[in-house]
Write a protein that holds these residues in place. Structure first.
Motif, short mmCIF file in Angstrom:
data_model
loop_
_atom_site.label_atom_id
_atom_site.label_comp_id
_atom_site.label_asym_id
_atom_site.label_seq_id
_atom_site.Cartn_x
_atom_site.Cartn_y
_atom_site.Cartn_z
N UNK A 90 36.63 12.90 26.60
CA UNK A 90 37.40 12.89 27.70
C UNK A 90 36.88 14.29 28.49
N UNK A 91 37.64 14.58 29.70
CA UNK A 91 37.23 15.55 30.60
C UNK A 91 38.60 16.33 31.00
N UNK A 92 38.33 17.78 31.10
CA UNK A 92 39.31 18.59 31.65
C UNK A 92 39.09 18.77 33.09
N UNK A 93 40.09 19.17 33.80
CA UNK A 93 39.70 19.59 35.38
C UNK A 93 39.07 20.60 35.44
N UNK A 94 38.47 20.97 36.59
CA UNK A 94 37.73 22.05 37.03
C UNK A 94 38.76 23.38 36.64
N UNK A 95 38.21 24.41 36.72
CA UNK A 95 38.76 25.71 36.41
C UNK A 95 39.86 25.87 37.65
N UNK A 96 39.42 25.80 38.56
CA UNK A 96 40.42 25.99 39.71
C UNK A 96 40.90 24.81 40.46
N UNK A 97 41.91 25.00 41.21
CA UNK A 97 42.59 26.27 41.50
C UNK A 97 43.77 26.73 40.18
N UNK A 98 44.08 27.80 40.19
CA UNK A 98 44.52 28.38 39.14
C UNK A 98 45.31 29.61 39.19
N UNK A 99 46.57 30.14 38.94
CA UNK A 99 47.01 31.43 39.35
C UNK A 99 46.21 32.55 38.56
N UNK A 100 45.17 32.22 37.47
CA UNK A 100 44.55 33.27 37.04
C UNK A 100 43.55 33.57 37.77
N UNK A 101 42.81 32.75 38.44
CA UNK A 101 41.68 32.98 39.45
C UNK A 101 42.10 33.82 40.47
N UNK A 102 43.34 33.52 41.15
CA UNK A 102 43.82 34.39 42.11
C UNK A 102 44.03 35.73 41.72
N UNK A 103 44.60 36.12 40.57
CA UNK A 103 44.61 37.14 39.84
C UNK A 103 43.24 37.83 39.97
N UNK A 104 42.10 37.33 39.56
CA UNK A 104 40.71 37.83 39.36
C UNK A 104 40.36 38.34 40.76
N UNK A 105 40.63 37.42 41.78
CA UNK A 105 40.16 37.77 43.09
C UNK A 105 40.97 38.81 43.74
N UNK A 106 42.28 38.97 43.29
CA UNK A 106 42.92 40.14 43.72
C UNK A 106 42.11 41.51 43.18
N UNK A 107 42.25 41.32 41.82
CA UNK A 107 41.53 42.60 41.09
C UNK A 107 40.33 43.08 41.81
N UNK A 108 39.43 41.85 42.19
CA UNK A 108 37.92 42.14 42.82
C UNK A 108 38.26 42.77 44.08
N UNK A 109 39.34 42.49 45.09
CA UNK A 109 39.32 43.17 46.28
C UNK A 109 40.03 44.42 46.35
#
Length: 226
Positions: A90-109
């Motif tokens: 079976x396959x899981x979906x891609x990592x994004x979109x997800x709130x955790x990724x948005x959190x990482x982007x905020x930290x990088x900014x």
């Protein structure tokens, strides 16, 4: 226990390969009881079809976990084809979109006190589903930083990054929506100069936890809330 097969895009850049391997090592440290392997849909080895064949000869069940930020051809065609070929896979979906990724982007900014507008720089895809995923990520980021967020693509559908940067007013910061250094990241920096550009997402522990959550949700056959 059901095997986890992590699937990444692949790159000829050793910096990018290190990031992917570091991410999978973090996943393995978090779940040492899991049998885990890493394959690639392009460029690097082991190639996904051969790896899946080897794993499925030794086990009855496995989950493919795409280490990809958006769905697209690789998810809906390459990975789906492997699932169709192998009962018990079976396959899981891609990592994004997800709130955790948005959190990482905020930290990088970081500090945005001198930023009026953020440009989310993404690799891009010819698949409209990948574009929709990027738009969802932009919306999640906008909700956190309370500033306009516009997507600029390096390839595929949608407006290209140079055009977005040339027509977006105000003081800009460029959020690097790529997993790792490599060809696309180098192009991003070339196009975005002299604007401030963040680092790629990298082997962030939150991505490792998200990948494992995708695996767990796929085992339960339930969607992971976004």
């Amino acid at each position: 226990m059901t095997d986890l097969i992590a699937i990444a895009h692949g790159t000829a850049d050793p910096r990018g390969i290190r990031v992917v391997h570091d991410l999978v090592r973090q996943m393995a440290r978090l779940r040492p009881e899991l049998s885990m392997s890493l394959g690639f849909v392009d460029v690097d080895v082991p190639a996904m079809p051969g790896l899946v064949n080897r794993v499925m000869t030794d086990t009855q069940e496995a989950v493919l976990v795409p280490l990809l930020l958006s769905s697209g051809y690789h998810v809906h065609v390459d990975i789906a084809d492997q699932v169709a070929r192998h009962p018990g896979l079976t396959a899981a979906p891609a990592l994004g979109p997800h709130p955790l990724i948005a959190d990482i982007l905020v930290d990088r900014l970081g500090d945005l006190s001198r930023t009026d507008h953020v440009v989310l720089a993404a690799a891009g895809s010819s698949d409209p589903r990948a574009q929709a995923d990027c738009e969802r990520t932009a919306a999640l980021l906008h909700a956190r930083i309370h500033r306009p967020v516009t997507i600029g693509y390096l390839a595929g559908r949608g407006r290209r990054l140079p055009a977005v940067l040339a027509t977006t007013p105000g003081r800009l910061a460029v959020a690097n929506y790529l997993l790792a250094p490599g060809h696309f990241s180098d192009r991003l920096h070339h196009h975005a100069a002299p604007h401030r550009v963040t680092a790629p997402l990298g082997a962030d522990p939150r991505l490792a936890r998200l990948a494992l959550a995708r695996y767990d949700a796929a085992l339960r056959r339930v969607p992971l809330a976004v």
